[in-house]
Design a protein around this motif. Sequence first.
Motif, short mmCIF file in Angstrom:
data_model
loop_
_atom_site.label_atom_id
_atom_site.label_comp_id
_atom_site.label_asym_id
_atom_site.label_seq_id
_atom_site.Cartn_x
_atom_site.Cartn_y
_atom_site.Cartn_z
N LYS A 135 0.83 -1.20 0.00
CA LYS A 135 0.00 0.00 0.00
C LYS A 135 0.87 1.26 0.00
O LYS A 135 1.87 1.33 -0.70
N ARG A 136 0.48 2.25 0.79
CA ARG A 136 1.19 3.54 0.75
C ARG A 136 2.58 3.49 1.39
O ARG A 136 3.37 4.42 1.21
N ASP B 2 -2.10 3.94 -5.01
CA ASP B 2 -1.10 3.68 -3.97
C ASP B 2 -1.54 2.59 -3.01
O ASP B 2 -0.71 1.88 -2.43
N ALA B 3 -2.85 2.44 -2.82
CA ALA B 3 -3.38 1.47 -1.85
C ALA B 3 -3.44 0.05 -2.41
O ALA B 3 -3.79 -0.88 -1.69
N ASN B 4 -3.10 -0.13 -3.68
CA ASN B 4 -3.25 -1.44 -4.32
C ASN B 4 -1.92 -1.96 -4.87
O ASN B 4 -1.85 -2.40 -6.02
#
Length: 307
Positions: A116-117, A139-141
């Motif tokens: 993720k981030r 960004d989360a994936n």
Amino acid sequence: MKEIKTSQVWLFGVTCTLLGLLNVSLHASEQVIPAHPRAELEINNVSDEDEPINFILSSAQRISNDVAFERAIKVFGTVSSNTYRMPSDLNRLDTTDWFKHQITSLGGEIEFECEKRDCGRATIWATDIFGERVLSASDANQNYLAVALDKDDVQCLLMIYVVERSNRRVYAHVVEIRPNERITFDAPVDISSELLRRGTVRLPNVIPDSQGGLSTEELESLTTLAETDLQEFANDEIYIVCHVNGPYTTEKLLEHSRTCAEQIQAIFEDQGLNVVPFGTGPLSPLEQNPVSRVELVIPRLLKQETD
């Protein structure tokens, strides 16, 4: 002019396509981690000669127009990469777990991982680092693994980047590096022995982020360290020295490194240790290469090696 029949053109095209796919498949099969049996190979690249490449062991940041890493090793060697579209029944985490299982079965070591981030901006990974538009995601994936393993006594370094796009399709990008010279990573460290012998020690597997933050796992390991190995130094003054690098000014990095040291100070003082927090920011690089790290120093025990 001799007439060429449409069927001949079609057969020639199919033959070339099959030969091309066969060539790609051969290159893909050469990688140390075989492809998932139901994955589709979308992109394949193989270097014709040795080239320099960064083996990335941290999140990715952008400083002005440059991409920067808190930790990376420049490696020279042959490089190949494969980009796979994973089966529709596997999500990002399933895919990452599948790769981790393969790594374990091959006796490999994950030298760094993030998700993720915590990995930084996904656009940096997709565009600037790997240069593959198909890897574009939020960004989360994203997940990233940096792996070292041996195959037939030859060291292989792997960078595995997994993303799940907005359309739910999951892609895995696998870069394999075969370095000209073996790369060594931090060996297990006996903290108390090193402190007694040298008066200073670098804490393994404790790497502050660019804002001086430490993960839950790192904080837990520091608590255990304070409860056990460091108790024999309870009567000594222990300096906690944090080195922090990242996409900030030197003044900000000095502040962030102080934040790092103060987090550890609170943990150590809870265990009755006498500690002094000290932040150096990026001002004490290792061999001209800035590396985020945490060191302990006991001034009373500092001495020069005579051997």
